[in-house]
Design a protein around this motif. Structure first.
Motif: not given
Length: 764
Positions: A551-553, A564-577, A679-685
């Motif tokens: 999820c965070w890579i 590829s997708h947009g820069f992800l943060f925990p608040s958006e991940a909660t809405r996705v779940r 709790g958010g993004t670890v790596v953007v590659h």
């Protein structure tokens, strides 16, 4: 053709052109005497050399019956008629208008163009032995055999020459073909068509050979229960196959991080960034952004003062530099103290990863624990190994730099993890260390554990590795390292290997890789796949924990890959779940799909709209080049448009929402991280451009904790509290007094804006 030769030696022969004299003498026919004219009209035929002058039947003898001329022959034929030879063909008839030949006696006449039959029948006897010239074919054969070292070599040369002649003949036939272009315009059109054909074939091969033809369901990855601090994850299954929870379990499951994270001692991490000798600009970007930035080392909001990453060291890994760049690299090493030169040539898949692990097993050290925690540091087989602190870099932890400057600095120890990453990866150090810290202190599987998951990466790779090399024997494990954790962490690709942009290995695995003799013979090939094969060959392969983080890579939003997708943060991940929960009747259905969606042999077939919804991104679309949602965005607004789920990314032409309103009502960092440090993004590659790098730095490292709309909402709450007689708290006053960057402060739109309350931010 046979010639008559004089008795004079060749060196004293006249060089007069007798044919010119013959033409000149035949020009005046009236002055000739009758006897002279008779010699012209009735010339005596020239006969070849014979064995005896008295033999009248020797005229026109064959070459095989002729004898070698001698001086006696010339004495028996002193006249000009006998010293000259004629052609034996019927075409040489006397010309009535020509006079006799003016050639002097005893001089060799030149070759006549009319005498062709003799030269064709007798190619090796056209010269005389008196000129010291070989004339027989036997001499030529001997010379060739001596010069070319035998007949077989000559035969091979003739064969290759024949092949080359065939090629030239084919090329000549193609060029002379009527349809072959010969005019400039036709040549240009032909080249254009060939270029288009080459591009089409290249793209077709890329499409056929590319295994990733559809976007990945990243929303499903982020909707699965957390793999951390949860008993639902079976540690016996290295593929992280999720066990369905009990009925009535809370959903969504508890997210990362666990509550006791800060009570655990930090993990020691040595992070090697693979770089090139010429990538000086990229190394400077790393030094000035995620390697030293407080929000990368301490966390998103309040931070922990750098305690979590106090044992995290970042170094650049290079091969032998070029001669032209040696002085530059040496100066860079002296300036920053963060470059490691491996004793191999620079490469990617020819042993650099194994050389790095070998170097790390001997020379990699990290700072010790500088503070006490409620949970004591664990004791492993490598805990007592220490070394004098090396020269520190400017982006090293502040605790380490302060300790080195003290009178009695502490000795550095072995790291718990060796992390390999690339210089096109943007790493959030606090996020990475927190996840590896949880893995380090997690429960290890029992020694007799076996993998019962048929879809696990070990079940797919171990059989292949053993069958490919059944005679290979791995070294036995060290008894002192039995209790050491065996962790293989990263982005698991198709349940086969961890992606090469970043993966971590526990110290025991790295030390075993460096010392095993069989692994040294398996260093060439795709380095991330080779590392997975090494893990499968470990003596305790059934105890290696394959911990994946999908999820965070991910890749940069502009990269256009399946990751590829947009820069992800925990608040958006909660809405996705929450949105994915509505697509399934029960949570176990989602878990069953998650267990099969990443398998290449999955039998789960869903329709196209469902797959599109699972891979939907508000920022990018797979296979489509990224474009801003609306034109004329400012720099900060364009970066905000790259954030997944933001209002700025949802703008479209003709939308009632304006960019100014979307910018003012964006989420602050505190709300995006749900009031947590990590709790958010670890790596953007896959950040291939420096512009993309700066966009990532602004999105993940910059920005206020509260946006303008959030601050205004808090001001309204405080005003209402004051009006009602309630005194504001000190914490509220502190929140309102936090500094805001002037460039980010925009005027709030009027309450009478055309955008009604229904278009306000949906996160409220």
């Amino acid at each position: 053709m046979t010639f008559a030769l004089g008795l004079l030696p060749p060196a004293r022969q006249s060089r007069v052109n007798h044919f010119e004299e013959y033409e000149a003498s035949s020009g005046t026919e009236s002055s000739e005497t009758p006897s002279r004219r008779s010699s012209v009209y009735y010339p005596r035929p020239r006969t070849p050399f014979v064995t005896s002058s008295s033999d009248p039947n020797s005229f026109l003898q064959t070459p095989s019956r002729r004898a070698t001329p001698t001086a006696d022959n010339y004495r028996h034929h002193p006249s000009s008629a006998s010293s000259r030879s004629v052609c034996s063909t019927a075409t040489n008839t006397p010309l009535p208008s020509r006079s006799g030949s003016p050639l002097p006696h005893f001089l060799a006449s030149g070759s006549s163009s009319a005498c062709t039959s003799d030269s064709e029948d007798e190619p090796y006897e056209s010269t005389s032995p008196l000129l010291n010239t070989p004339r027989g074919p036997w001499w030529r054969d001997d010379r060739r055999r001596w010069w070319t070292f035998g007949a077989p070599t000559r035969r091979r040369r003739r064969r290759s020459f024949s092949w080359w002649r065939r090629v030239k003949r084919c090329v000549r036939s193609i060029v002379q073909h009527p349809f072959f272009p010969s005019q400039p315009i036709t040549i240009l059109l032909t080249l254009l068509l060939l270029t288009i054909l080459g591009i089409f074939i290249t793209l077709l091969l890329i499409h056929i050979l590319n295994p990733d033809k559809e976007p990945l369901p990243w929303r499903v990855y982020c909707s699965a229960p957390s793999t951390y601090n949860s008993e639902r994850i079976s540690l016996l299954n290295p593929g992280n196959r999720i066990i369905p929870p009990d009925h009535g379990a809370e959903y969504p499951s508890p997210s990362f991080p666990p509550d006791n994270l800060d009570s655990l001692p930090p993990a020691g991490i040595f992070l090697g960034v693979f770089s090139l000798d010429s990538s000086f600009e990229r190394r400077m970007l790393v030094r000035s952004t995620w390697a030293s930035h407080p929000r990368s080392r301490e966390g998103a909001i309040d931070g922990d003062g750098g305690n979590g990453t106090s044992r995290t060291i970042v170094r650049f890994i290079l091969g032998q530099p070029k001669k032209s760049l040696e002085r530059r690299i040496r100066l860079e090493m002296e300036t920053y103290n963060d470059i490691v030169i491996l004793p191999i040539a620079e490469n990617m898949n020819s042993g650099k990863t194994h050389a790095f692990f070998t170097w790390a097993s001997n020379y990699a050290y990290v700072p010790p624990v500088y503070f006490e925690t409620s949970t004591p540091p664990p004791e492993f087989s490598y805990s007592n190994s220490s070394s004098v602190p090396p020269p520190v870099a400017k982006h090293d932890p502040s605790h380490a730099r302060q300790d080195v400057l003290s009178r009695r600095p502490k000795r550095w120890v072995r790291p718990d993890f060796i992390v390999k990453t690339d210089d096109d990866s943007f790493v959030m150090l606090a996020e990475l260390e927190a996840r590896l810290r949880v893995e380090l202190h997690a429960k290890s599987p029992p020694a007799n554990a076996t993998d019962t998951n048929p879809h696990s990466p070990r079940a797919e790779t171990s059989t292949t590795a053993v069958s490919a090399s059944p005679s290979q024997v791995v070294s036995a494990p060290d008894p002192a390292s039995v209790n050491d954790p065996l962790i293989y962490w990263g982005y698991l690709v198709k349940r086969r290997f961890m992606a090469g942009e970043l993966y971590a290995l526990s110290w025991s695995l790295v030390d075993w890789i460096a010392r095993d003799p069989v692994i040294r013979t398996m260093t060439r090939g795709a380095e991330d796949k080779q590392t997975a094969k090494w893990m499968d060959m470990h003596p305790r392969a059934d105890q290696v924990r394959w911990k994946d983080e999908r999820c965070w890579i991910y890749d940069h939003p502009r990269a256009g890959t399946v990751y590829s997708h947009g820069f992800l943060f925990p608040s958006e991940a909660t809405r996705v779940r929450n949105s994915m929960k509505n697509l399934f009747d029960r949570e176990d259905n989602l878990i069953d799909y998650f267990n099969n969606v990443t398998d290449s042999s999955s039998q789960w077939f869903v329709d196209e709209p469902t797959r599109t919804q699972w891979a939907h991104s508000s920022v990018s679309t797979f296979g489509v080049r990224y474009t801003p949602p609306v034109p004329d965005l400012t720099t900060l607004q364009s970066v905000e448009a790259l954030v997944e789920g933001s209002d700025m990314s949802s703008l479209r032409e003709g939308s009632p929402m304006t960019p100014e309103f979307a910018w003012t009502h964006r989420e602050g960092r505190r709300r995006r991280y749900e009031n947590k440090r990590v709790g958010g993004t670890v790596v953007v590659h896959f950040i291939k451009k420096h512009v993309w790098w700066l966009e990532t730095a602004l999105a993940l490292l910059e920005g206020p904790e509260k946006s303008e709309s959030e601050l205004q909402s808090r001001v309204d709450e405080l005003e209402n509290a004051i009006d009602s007689g309630d005194a504001p708290s000190a914490a509220s006053s502190t929140e309102l007094s936090q500094p805001q960057t002037s460039s980010r402060m925009l005027h709030k739109p009027s309450r009478s804006s055309s955008l009604g309350t229904s278009t306000t931010h949906r996160r409220r």
